[in-house]
Design an enzyme around this catalytic site. Structure first.
Site, PDB file in Angstrom:
ATOM      1  NE  ARG A   1      10.681  38.495   1.627  1.00 26.00           N
ATOM      2  CZ  ARG A   1      11.002  37.347   1.043  1.00 26.00           C
ATOM      3  NH1 ARG A   1      10.608  37.110  -0.196  1.00 26.00           N
ATOM      4  NH2 ARG A   1      11.688  36.443   1.694  1.00 26.00           N
TER       5      ARG A   1
ATOM      6  CB  SER B   1      14.835  38.968   5.896  1.00 21.49           C
ATOM      7  OG  SER B   1      15.081  37.603   5.706  1.00 21.49           O
TER       8      SER B   1
ATOM      9  CD  GLU C   1      11.466  41.275   4.036  1.00 24.09           C
ATOM     10  OE1 GLU C   1      10.548  40.980   4.816  1.00 24.09           O
ATOM     11  OE2 GLU C   1      12.279  40.450   3.595  1.00 24.09           O
TER      12      GLU C   1
HETATM   13  N1  EPU Z   1      24.829  34.293   4.855  1.00 27.96           N
HETATM   14  C1  EPU Z   1      25.982  34.558   5.536  1.00 27.96           C
HETATM   15  N2  EPU Z   1      25.888  35.053   6.804  1.00 27.96           N
HETATM   16  C2  EPU Z   1      24.709  35.251   7.416  1.00 27.96           C
HETATM   17  C3  EPU Z   1      23.527  34.981   6.716  1.00 27.96           C
HETATM   18  C4  EPU Z   1      23.603  34.499   5.419  1.00 27.96           C
HETATM   19  O1  EPU Z   1      27.078  34.387   5.022  1.00 27.96           O
HETATM   20  O2  EPU Z   1      24.707  35.698   8.560  1.00 27.96           O
HETATM   21  C5  EPU Z   1      24.914  33.746   3.491  1.00 27.96           C
HETATM   22  C6  EPU Z   1      24.956  32.233   3.526  1.00 27.96           C
HETATM   23  O3  EPU Z   1      26.051  31.846   2.735  1.00 27.96           O
HETATM   24  C7  EPU Z   1      23.716  31.779   2.823  1.00 27.96           C
HETATM   25  C8  EPU Z   1      23.238  33.012   2.070  1.00 27.96           C
HETATM   26  O4  EPU Z   1      23.773  34.131   2.755  1.00 27.96           O
HETATM   27  O5  EPU Z   1      24.006  30.762   1.921  1.00 27.96           O
HETATM   28  C9  EPU Z   1      21.732  33.099   2.005  1.00 27.96           C
HETATM   29  O6  EPU Z   1      21.171  32.921   3.301  1.00 27.96           O
HETATM   30  P1  EPU Z   1      19.753  32.206   3.499  1.00 27.96           P
HETATM   31  O7  EPU Z   1      19.679  30.936   2.734  1.00 27.96           O
HETATM   32  O8  EPU Z   1      19.465  32.176   4.948  1.00 27.96           O
HETATM   33  O9  EPU Z   1      18.752  33.176   2.768  1.00 27.96           O
HETATM   34  P2  EPU Z   1      18.586  34.755   2.798  1.00 27.96           P
HETATM   35  O10 EPU Z   1      18.838  35.259   1.429  1.00 27.96           O
HETATM   36  O11 EPU Z   1      19.362  35.349   3.908  1.00 27.96           O
HETATM   37  C10 EPU Z   1      16.082  34.730   2.088  1.00 27.96           C
HETATM   38  C11 EPU Z   1      14.823  35.405   2.532  1.00 27.96           C
HETATM   39  C12 EPU Z   1      14.234  34.675   3.730  1.00 27.96           C
HETATM   40  C13 EPU Z   1      13.950  33.244   3.328  1.00 27.96           C
HETATM   41  C14 EPU Z   1      15.271  32.585   2.871  1.00 27.96           C
HETATM   42  C15 EPU Z   1      15.057  31.205   2.330  1.00 27.96           C
HETATM   43  C16 EPU Z   1      15.058  37.755   1.956  1.00 27.96           C
HETATM   44  C17 EPU Z   1      15.288  39.124   2.437  1.00 27.96           C
HETATM   45  N3  EPU Z   1      15.083  36.790   2.870  1.00 27.96           N
HETATM   46  O12 EPU Z   1      17.029  34.884   3.144  1.00 27.96           O
HETATM   47  O13 EPU Z   1      12.989  35.314   4.038  1.00 27.96           O
HETATM   48  O14 EPU Z   1      13.415  32.500   4.408  1.00 27.96           O
HETATM   49  O15 EPU Z   1      15.839  33.366   1.801  1.00 27.96           O
HETATM   50  O16 EPU Z   1      14.438  31.280   1.077  1.00 27.96           O
HETATM   51  O17 EPU Z   1      14.846  37.549   0.757  1.00 27.96           O
HETATM   52  C18 EPU Z   1      12.000  37.001   5.379  1.00 27.96           C
HETATM   53  O18 EPU Z   1      11.736  37.607   4.339  1.00 27.96           O
HETATM   54  O19 EPU Z   1      11.667  37.449   6.506  1.00 27.96           O
HETATM   55  C19 EPU Z   1      12.730  35.748   5.317  1.00 27.96           C
HETATM   56  C20 EPU Z   1      13.135  35.103   6.420  1.00 27.96           C
END
Ligand code: EPU
Length: 350
Positions: A164, A246, A346
């Site tokens: 990012r 995010s 972010e």
């Molecule tokens: N989780 C929780 N509680 C929550 C949210 C997440 O426990 O409220 C845990 C879940 O276990 C889940 C893990 O966190 O397995 C990861 O969550 P998720 O797969 O939704 O991915 P993320 O790491 O939260 C990142 C990117 C997203 C992107 C997704 C999918 C960042 C900051 N965010 O989210 O990007 O869509 O992976 O690849 O790296 C963005 O940058 O705006 C964005 C949406």
């Protein structure tokens, strides 16, 4: 070139925050930038480049001259035995561009379906989702230096992509010594889509889709549809519930720090990285601090994904940038107090 005054920015930011641009000019062609810089009245003016407004928090009216990038056009530039090179104007909608590529036989960006914003914004924060980052499919971009008026082209190395992050998020003379923040206006981006196309389906949510559908050899269109479905289920549509995706980056820690946290919180979601560090799910950290569904004023933490801050007041009584930042700071404080980890926002705070 038409200079507009006192322009409402609420329609131009995905949080739906109310703010105005003192002056705004729409940039439809490279020549519009040249005309602007040739005008002594505007040449010296500070500027703010606005793309899709999907990754910003407006904390007040924008005093610098807003350059709203509306440069259009999509085309196949080159096809070799190893790749398709496709170019898009910086003002093109990102998601429509990904869809256009999939439908026209240039696959490779389908994992990045439905991300809000414009083509020009994508390299700025090196957008990433479901196993692909923009830098994996990036060829080069054209930009204009707003200080000198000169056009230039950057390859991936020159963009200094990180998680990012890119050269466009840093100011010159900052800690890294390099930076084009506030200086470059990206006009066109070229993507390198490798041949033969290969599905990227290692992300847990996509593996689940394969199991669910029994389709273990998805094509690009299948992945595009799956990613759209996953995003719709997990992330709020900004047109319905304002947000900037995010709100924090997923932090990285050392294996020792991670072991320390696991000892206290065995359920912490963590992923080992290639460089030996460990990435933690910021959404999980925020969730563990009890923030999911909570609000401060009209700023809220989304019920289904704690990493997303939302505008609970809608268009009629919208959240302010100040409320968003107050909530963000409260979240940072509680995550720091519980885990000793500083979450880094972010979006760009304007
Ligand atoms: N989780 C929780 N509680 C929550 C949210 C997440 O426990 O409220 C845990 C879940 O276990 C889940 C893990 O966190 O397995 C990861 O969550 P998720 O797969 O939704 O991915 P993320 O790491 O939260 C990142 C990117 C997203 C992107 C997704 C999918 C960042 C900051 N965010 O989210 O990007 O869509 O992976 O690849 O790296 C963005 O940058 O705006 C964005 C949406």
């Amino acid at each position: 070139m038409i200079m507009e005054s006192n322009v409402p920015l609420q329609p131009y930011n995905s949080f739906g925050i109310v703010a105005r641009a003192q002056q705004l000019v729409r940039i439809a062609t490279e020549a519009d930038v040249a005309a602007l810089l040739a005008d002594p009245q505007w040449a010296e003016q500070r500027t703010f480049v606005l793309g899709g407004g999907s990754n910003i928090v407006l904390t007040g009216d924008v005093k610098p001259l807003v350059l709203k990038v509306e440069i259009k056009g999509r085309r196949l530039v080159e096809e070799t035995s190893r790749a398709w090179i496709v170019e898009a104007g910086a003002g093109e909608n990102w998601s429509e561009t990904v869809q256009w590529m999939v439908e026209n036989g240039y696959p490779g960006l389908e994992n990045l379906a439905l991300i809000p914003g414009t083509v020009g914004g994508a390299p700025v924060q090196n957008i990433g989702a479901y196993g692909i980052e923009l830098q994996d499919r990036f060829e080069s971009l054209d930009a204009i230096d707003l200080e000198t008026g000169l056009s230039f082209t950057l390859d991936a190395a020159q963009c200094a992509f990180g998680y990012r992050d890119s050269v466009f998020k840093h100011v010159a003379g900052g800690p890294n010594g390099f930076g084009l923040a506030g200086r470059a206006l990206i006009t066109r981006v070229r993507f390198r889509l490798p041949k033969p196309w290969k599905a990227v389906v290692g992300y847990l949510d996509l593996e689940r889709k394969m199991e669910e559908t029994g389709n273990f050899t998805p094509d690009a269109r299948d992945i595009f549809d799956w990613v759209c479905a996953i995003r719709r289920a997990k992330l709020p549509d900004w047109r319905v519930l304002g947000n900037a995706g995010s709100f924090f980056k997923n932090p990285t820690v050392t294996p020792e720090q991670c072991a320390d946290i696991i000892a206290r919180d065995p359920k912490i979601v963590h992923y080992p990285m290639d460089d030996g560090s460990i990435k933690l799910a910021a959404g999980w950290l925020i969730d563990a601090c009890g923030w999911k569904g909570k609000s401060v004023g009209n700023a809220g933490v989304y019920e289904r994904q704690a990493l997303v801050l939302v505008n609970r007041g809608g268009a009629a009584n919208p959240v302010t940038g100040g409320e968003v930042m107050t909530l963000a700071k409260a979240i940072q404080t509680s995550v720091y107090e519980r885990f000793g980890i500083r979450l880094e926002p972010e979006p760009v705070v304007v």
